[in-house]
Design an enzyme around this catalytic site. Structure first.
Site, PDB file in Angstrom:
ATOM      1  N   GLY A  84      37.454  33.549  43.211  1.00  0.00           N
ATOM      2  CA  GLY A  84      38.438  34.619  43.317  1.00  0.00           C
ATOM      3  C   GLY A  84      37.852  35.834  43.985  1.00  0.00           C
ATOM      4  N   GLY A  86      39.071  40.098  45.402  1.00  0.00           N
ATOM      5  CA  GLY A  86      40.074  41.147  45.444  1.00  0.00           C
ATOM      6  C   GLY A  86      39.436  42.465  45.776  1.00  0.00           C
ATOM      7  N   GLY A  87      40.226  43.539  45.600  1.00  0.00           N
ATOM      8  CA  GLY A  87      39.736  44.857  45.959  1.00  0.00           C
ATOM      9  C   GLY A  87      38.533  45.288  45.165  1.00  0.00           C
ATOM     10  N   GLY A  89      36.140  43.333  43.961  1.00  0.00           N
ATOM     11  CA  GLY A  89      34.950  42.521  44.175  1.00  0.00           C
ATOM     12  C   GLY A  89      35.280  41.053  44.262  1.00  0.00           C
ATOM     13  N   ASP A 201      46.036  47.415  34.597  1.00  0.00           N
ATOM     14  CA  ASP A 201      46.294  46.453  35.678  1.00  0.00           C
ATOM     15  C   ASP A 201      46.783  45.127  35.102  1.00  0.00           C
ATOM     16  OD1 ASP A 201      46.487  45.791  38.359  1.00  0.00           O
ATOM     17  OD2 ASP A 201      44.460  44.982  38.469  1.00  0.00           O
TER      18      ASP A 201
END
Length: 776
Positions: A84, A86-87, A89, A201
């Site tokens: 995975g 994302g923003g 890491g 989040d």
């Protein structure tokens, strides 16, 4: 394009740009720039700064991604594959290599920070957040450190699962099963809040479900501490979020509380139940999205069903919609209220309403009218009713038959007297001296039913009256099968003649269908009953009663405008009748208040309830239980509008009137006292909360069996009150009692054990902080 220098001088712009950049990285490459353009349409400076970060990311071929090579070792672990990114890491599947034992873990490596010390602080904060929480629904932190390049990383348990929305679709879960699964999410969030952490989040990608059906809440990378000692907690300009799952105050950059997570949880539940996002519009910029979300509540979930997204056939859509309409609609919309005071004050309060929905109990998200709350209360009442109450109830049945018949021609008075004589004999057969033990109303009814054919041979209409009265009693005592048998026989006996008395039976059958969750059937019965009401005064009186009941049904399925029309029509009819008592007018006025509340017209709703109470209080012998019901409903609206102290006053008076009417040992007061105790705790009135909790405990053996999960739920409420008062020892004691009840119970709703487990071994220092948070 000539982007601005990525090292932006303005700290607020830099932080916002980094936040938006991180959100963009959650998208596929081709969608990132259009997303940034839309989000910053009215802020060129922010747009240029964010696009600069995106351009630097693309030009660097992964400079901003940690991207350690496959097989690289971090601490005592070897990276196996990327699972995975994302923003914040990249996440790697890794294995332990220290030789002690084999173990697969997930390692999250923070993305390059471009010299931003706040990113490093967030990484360390995530490690500390996770290390401070020990909860079965939160991924455990195992280790942490930094790479040779200075990139922080966190070692967590590896969760082999699917995002919660995908898992629900794969498992073909129905709405009830989805709600039960969601309760695990609420348990995890409550544990985080109790540790003074806001997640910020919450979204499907951060909620995984294992093959065993265990929920795991992930990614506290943008979590916020509520601890005032955390200097970063109040910093301005920092807006980490996923916009689609952000609260209005989060989008607007305002200070956050746990209520922000409540909103995100509402968005998640909405998506699980409908398959689509709560907000239909897609504003061009973050500021436009903030303005829209702050001023608009979403539509009811039952109106947004997407069969393709849910993975259900069109044939199931009507059933699905019926299952979530009404109370579940209201629960979701309460969580999604734009105004913070109108949302749930805690994850526990949110969970409590969902559990009430699962158990067909009244929910705080829908105060409802007297018919709604009394019906729900009696529907769930599994207790034997003592001899004294049996006499009262049986007399009430008899008197109601007499009152109806008195509106007829004089020659029918004999029929009313004969019906009353039969019901009086039923009371005599309930004599404890004759039976040798305190009887119950159910026993008295069961003994009376076999005598009906003999007593009323050749008198079908009189038999219909008596069967209707007994059917209503069974209905109120949750003996639905027995109620259905008596009411259907009464309907058969009345059908040929039709008219107002037939309408009265159909009204009762409609209430039976309603309480069984068969809303369409209930509405059909109500409307047939309306057609059967005759044009004379007796018929118009019954028509007003059916309209009043129909109003409550329509409110329960969220059709509040129609509910208001029905209640107003009922009121207008009663205004033309010479025989309507002030009490009947007040009951209708209370149902008008319920419909107004459902429409969000809170001031008018409160005024309607107060008018009903004024009428009740003006009577020579005020109906105390009617007043108590209206006060309870008023308390719910007051709590919805953030007037907690006024809500407590109303509920205190409702309890006092109930005690005055039926005595201090009325078993179901246990639940009311426990709810009042939690509200006291919410206001910091810990001594009052302790006293109310003690009263709930005193009555609990009368209200619940020892292995009834409701007894465990009450123990959890007492534990929460103790926790709020700073007594962790007592809280643990009652949490353990709750677990023992749950272990012995025939069945336990999902998330109940987790609530009790979460209370165990809470440090005393933490409990002092709990006083400051909403805890309903």
């Amino acid at each position: 394009m000539n982007p601005a220098d990525p090292i932006v001088a303005d700290t607020a712009i830099a932080s916002a740009a980094l936040s938006l950049f991180e959100a963009a990285l959650e998208l596929v490459a081709g969608e990132r720039e259009p997303f940034i353009q839309r989000a910053t349409a009215d802020d060129p400076e922010l747009r240029n700064a964010t696009l600069a970060l995106l351009e630097a990311h693309a030009a660097s071929e992964g400079f901003l991604d940690p991207g350690p090579p496959l097989g690289r070792e971090l601490g005592g672990y070897r990276l196996l594959k990327s699972i995975g990114s994302g923003g914040m890491g990249q996440v790697w599947l890794a294995e332990r290599i220290d030789g002690v034992f084999r173990q697969c873990v997930a390692i999250k490596v923070l993305a390059s920070t471009l010299g931003d010390p706040d990113a490093l602080r967030r990484a360390e904060a995530e490690r500390q957040f996770l290390a401070s929480i020990d909860h079965p629904n939160i991924a455990h932190v195992l280790d942490g450190g930094s790479t040779a390049e200075g990139q922080p990383y966190v070692v967590m348990e590896y969760v082999d699962g699917a995002p919660i929305d995908r898992w629900c679709r794969q498992q073909a879960l129905d709405p009830r099963a989805r709600v039960r699964l969601f309760l695990q999410v609420l348990g995890a969030v409550e544990a985080a809040h109790r540790s003074l952490i806001i997640h910020r989040d919450i979204k499907p990608a951060n909620v995984l479900v294992t093959n065993q059906g265990l929920v795991k809440l992930l990614d506290f990378g943008i979590a916020k501490s509520l601890d005032p000692s955390d200097a970063g907690a109040t910093r301005t300009g920092w807006m980490p979020m996923t916009p689609q799952y952000a609260s209005p105050e989060q989008l607007a950059g305002r200070p956050l509380t746990t209520a922000s997570d409540m909103y995100s949880l509402g968005l998640l539940l909405h998506e699980l139940l409908t398959g689509v996002a709560a907000h239909r519009v897609e504003p061009r910029s973050l500021s436009e999205l903030a303005r829209f979300v702050s001023s608009h509540a979403p539509s009811r979930p039952s109106e947004r069903i997407d069969t393709e997204a849910l993975g259900i056939g069109s044939s199931l859509a009507r059933h699905w919609r019926a299952r979530i309409s009404g109370d579940l609609d209201r629960i979701v919309l309460k969580a999604l209220a734009p105004e913070v005071p109108r949302r749930y004050g805690s994850a526990l309060a949110f969970a409590d309403d969902l559990e009430r929905w699962l158990e067909t109990r009244p929910v705080s998200a829908r105060p409802g009218g007297g018919g709604y709350r009394l019906g729900k209360f009696l529907q769930r009442n599994r207790l034997a009713v003592g001899a004294g109450t049996a006499v009262v109830c049986a007399l009430a049945i008899g008197l109601s038959v007499a009152a109806v018949q008195q509106r007829r021609a004089a020659e029918e008075g004999q029929r009313a007297r004969q019906a009353n004589r039969f019901l009086t004999d039923m009371i005599a057969r309930a004599d404890p001296y004759a039976s040798g033990k305190p009887p119950t109303l159910l026993e008295a009814l069961d003994r009376a039913v076999p005598d009906i054919p003999r007593q009323f041979a050749g008198q079908p209409l009189l038999e219909a009256d008596v069967r209707h009265a007994i059917g209503r009693a069974y209905l109120m005592l949750e003996r639905n099968d027995a109620a259905r048998e008596q009411l259907e026989l009464a309907a058969t006996l009345r059908a040929a003649e039709g008219g107002t008395d037939y309408a009265r039976v159909l009204d009762s059958l409609a209430i039976l269908a309603w309480q069984g969750g068969r809303y369409a059937e209930a509405e059909r019965q109500f409307r047939t009953a309306l057609d059967q009401c005759e044009a004379d005064e007796n018929g118009r009186a019954q028509r007003s009663e059916v309209l009043n009941d129909l109003s409550s049904l329509l409110s329960s399925v969220g059709r509040n405008a129609e509910a208001l029309d029905a209640a107003v029509h009922a009121r207008d009819i009663k205004a033309t009748l010479a025989t309507v008592s002030p009490r009947e007018r007040a009951v209708v006025q209370a149902n008008i208040g319920a419909a107004l509340d459902g429409l969000g017209r809170y001031d008018e709703s409160i005024a309607a309830y107060r008018e009903a109470l004024e009428i009740f209080e003006s009577l020579p012998a005020p109906p105390l239980l009617d007043m108590a019901v209206s006060l309870n409903n008023l308390a719910y609206v007051q709590r919805e509008t953030g007037h907690i102290e006024q809500a407590v006053q109303s509920q205190e008076r409702a309890i006092a009137l109930t005690v005055q009417a039926v005595g201090p040992d009325f078993p179901r007061l246990a639940v009311r006292y426990s709810n009042l105790a939690l509200q006291y705790a919410e206001l910091g009135r810990h001594a009052d909360a302790t006293r109310a909790a003690a009263e709930a405990l005193r009555l609990s053996p009368l209200a619940f069996r020892a292995n009834d999960q409701a007894m465990g739920n009450l123990y959890v409420a007492v534990a929460r009150v103790s926790l709020a008062a700073g007594d962790a020892t007592k809280a643990n004691e009652f949490a353990r009692k709750a677990l023992r009840v749950y272990d012995a119970a025939e069945s336990v709703e999902a998330g109940r054990r987790e609530k009790a487990i979460a209370i165990l071994d809470v440090p005393a220092a933490t409990t002092q902080s709990n006083r400051r948070r909403n805890d309903r």
